[in-house]
Design an enzyme around this catalytic site. Structure first.
Site, PDB file in Angstrom:
ATOM      1  N   LYS A   1      42.826  32.205  41.537  1.00  9.40           N
ATOM      2  CA  LYS A   1      43.402  33.117  42.531  1.00  9.40           C
ATOM      3  C   LYS A   1      44.741  32.517  42.928  1.00  9.40           C
ATOM      4  O   LYS A   1      44.814  31.426  43.501  1.00  9.40           O
ATOM      5  CB  LYS A   1      42.495  33.272  43.753  1.00  9.40           C
ATOM      6  CG  LYS A   1      43.094  34.209  44.802  1.00  9.40           C
ATOM      7  CD  LYS A   1      42.236  34.313  46.051  1.00  9.40           C
ATOM      8  CE  LYS A   1      42.923  35.199  47.087  1.00  9.40           C
ATOM      9  NZ  LYS A   1      42.183  35.240  48.377  1.00  9.40           N
TER      10      LYS A   1
ATOM     11  N   VAL B   1      42.964  39.787  43.739  1.00  9.29           N
ATOM     12  CA  VAL B   1      42.034  39.619  44.859  1.00  9.29           C
ATOM     13  C   VAL B   1      42.816  40.066  46.084  1.00  9.29           C
ATOM     14  O   VAL B   1      43.676  39.346  46.592  1.00  9.29           O
ATOM     15  CB  VAL B   1      41.566  38.163  45.008  1.00  9.29           C
ATOM     16  CG1 VAL B   1      40.645  38.036  46.218  1.00  9.29           C
ATOM     17  CG2 VAL B   1      40.835  37.690  43.749  1.00  9.29           C
TER      18      VAL B   1
ATOM     19  N   THR C   1      40.016  35.563  54.125  1.00 10.27           N
ATOM     20  CA  THR C   1      39.917  36.830  54.851  1.00 10.27           C
ATOM     21  C   THR C   1      38.522  37.018  55.425  1.00 10.27           C
ATOM     22  O   THR C   1      38.333  37.742  56.409  1.00 10.27           O
ATOM     23  CB  THR C   1      40.283  37.998  53.920  1.00 10.27           C
ATOM     24  OG1 THR C   1      41.559  37.736  53.343  1.00 10.27           O
ATOM     25  CG2 THR C   1      40.352  39.319  54.672  1.00 10.27           C
TER      26      THR C   1
ATOM     27  N   TYR D   1      41.429  28.304  43.652  1.00 10.47           N
ATOM     28  CA  TYR D   1      42.234  29.009  44.646  1.00 10.47           C
ATOM     29  C   TYR D   1      43.448  28.140  44.973  1.00 10.47           C
ATOM     30  O   TYR D   1      43.331  27.107  45.624  1.00 10.47           O
ATOM     31  CB  TYR D   1      41.382  29.248  45.887  1.00 10.47           C
ATOM     32  CG  TYR D   1      41.968  30.143  46.950  1.00 10.47           C
ATOM     33  CD1 TYR D   1      43.183  30.807  46.797  1.00 10.47           C
ATOM     34  CD2 TYR D   1      41.272  30.351  48.147  1.00 10.47           C
ATOM     35  CE1 TYR D   1      43.683  31.635  47.775  1.00 10.47           C
ATOM     36  CE2 TYR D   1      41.768  31.172  49.137  1.00 10.47           C
ATOM     37  CZ  TYR D   1      42.967  31.800  48.955  1.00 10.47           C
ATOM     38  OH  TYR D   1      43.467  32.613  49.948  1.00 10.47           O
TER      39      TYR D   1
END
Length: 300
Positions: free
Chosen positions: A170, A210, A54, A142
């Protein structure tokens, strides 16, 4: 009544996958980043993930990444954990970014699976272990195979959990069974990386989230988890469901969350700026829809 169902999460509970503000000319807007970070923390985030998907990490330079971490650290002090995205498709480069993030003030690093080359699981594990060995910071892995092309398989995660600095995940795997398997067999702190999974994953033992949507409504996202911790699961469910239209508009309507988050923040008069190519800005109709969903959620 507050429960004691979980240990203290390593990076906080409500983390925002923060956008990277740019000026209208497309340069890094450090003043805007400071202001946005301070707002997010004041309204409920106890952790910020910088330089992630992001945050447009593929199109920011190494220097910009480091400067962003330092500026946000200055803005929030010790009021929130800072997790710096350092993932690349090159292990050596990832190590360099991890070391630079530590010097800039990060509390941990977010390391994505190497993308495009699609390494097998042994190579995936070796990549993460090399970064963990080289950096003094704790790692959040991630897992987002939809973007990288490669899953961190549950068995690989279980093995990686033995490393003392690999502490969190994540989770954007969309494999709820696999996630539960890892939760049951390790002490890894799981963070929902998909906003529609925030409450569901938290209910089976995750540490938090998150959230991309938290760029716009940090207090609402925090309230979902707070309600669950307080034992009011019905309220937690109501809050999660109330956010569904905004979640869908921001993350499930065909545009990257970066694009929709920046469009909405711009409509709210908050630091955002343009996206960098190859991304394109949201059209005015999309921005109108995002704002309408935001207003419904913020002012029911």
């Amino acid at each position: 009544m507050t429960t004691s169902r979980k240990p203290a999460p390593p990076f906080g509970r409500t983390l925002c996958a923060m956008i990277t503000p740019f000026t209208e000319a497309g340069a890094l807007d450090l003043d805007g980043a400071r202001r946005l970070a301070a707002r997010l923390v004041a309204e409920g985030c106890d952790g910020l993930v910088l330089n992630g998907t992001t945050g447009e990490s593929p199109t920011t330079t190494d220097e910009e990444k480091t400067r962003l971490v330092a500026a946000v650290r200055e803005a929030v002090g010790d009021r929130a954990a800072l997790i710096a995205g350092v993932g690349t498709s090159d292990t050596r480069h990832t190590v360099e970014l991890a070391l630079a993030a530590g010097k800039a003030g990060a509390d941990g690093v977010l390391v994505v699976t190497p993308y495009y080359s699609r390494p097998p699981q042994e190579a995936v594990a070796a990549h993460f272990l090399q970064v963990a060995d080289a950096s003094g910071l704790p790692l959040m892995l991630y897992d987002i195979p939809g973007r990288t092309g490669t899953r961190i398989e549950p068995d690989t995660l279980i093995r990686l959990a033995r490393h003392p600095r690999i502490v969190a995940v994540k989770d954007c795997s969309y494999d709820f069974l696999g996630t539960q398997k890892v939760l049951a067999q390790t002490e890894l702190a799981y963070y929902a990386g998909c906003d529609e999974h925030v409450l569901a994953l938290y209910a089976v033992g995750a540490a938090g989230c998150v959230s991309t949507v938290a760029n716009a409504v940090p207090g609402h996202v925090a309230a979902v988890l707070a309600a669950f911790d307080a034992g009011d699961t019905a309220r937690a469910a109501r809050l999660q469901l109330a956010a569904t239209p905004l979640i869908e508009a921001m993350t499930g309507a065909g545009l990257p969350g970066t694009v929709t988050a920046k469009a909405l923040l711009s409509r709210l008069g908050l630091p955002a700026g343009p996206v960098r190519a190859p991304l394109l800005p949201a059209d005015p109709e999309t921005a109108d829809t995002l704002l309408a969903h935001y207003e419904t959620l913020a002012h029911p």
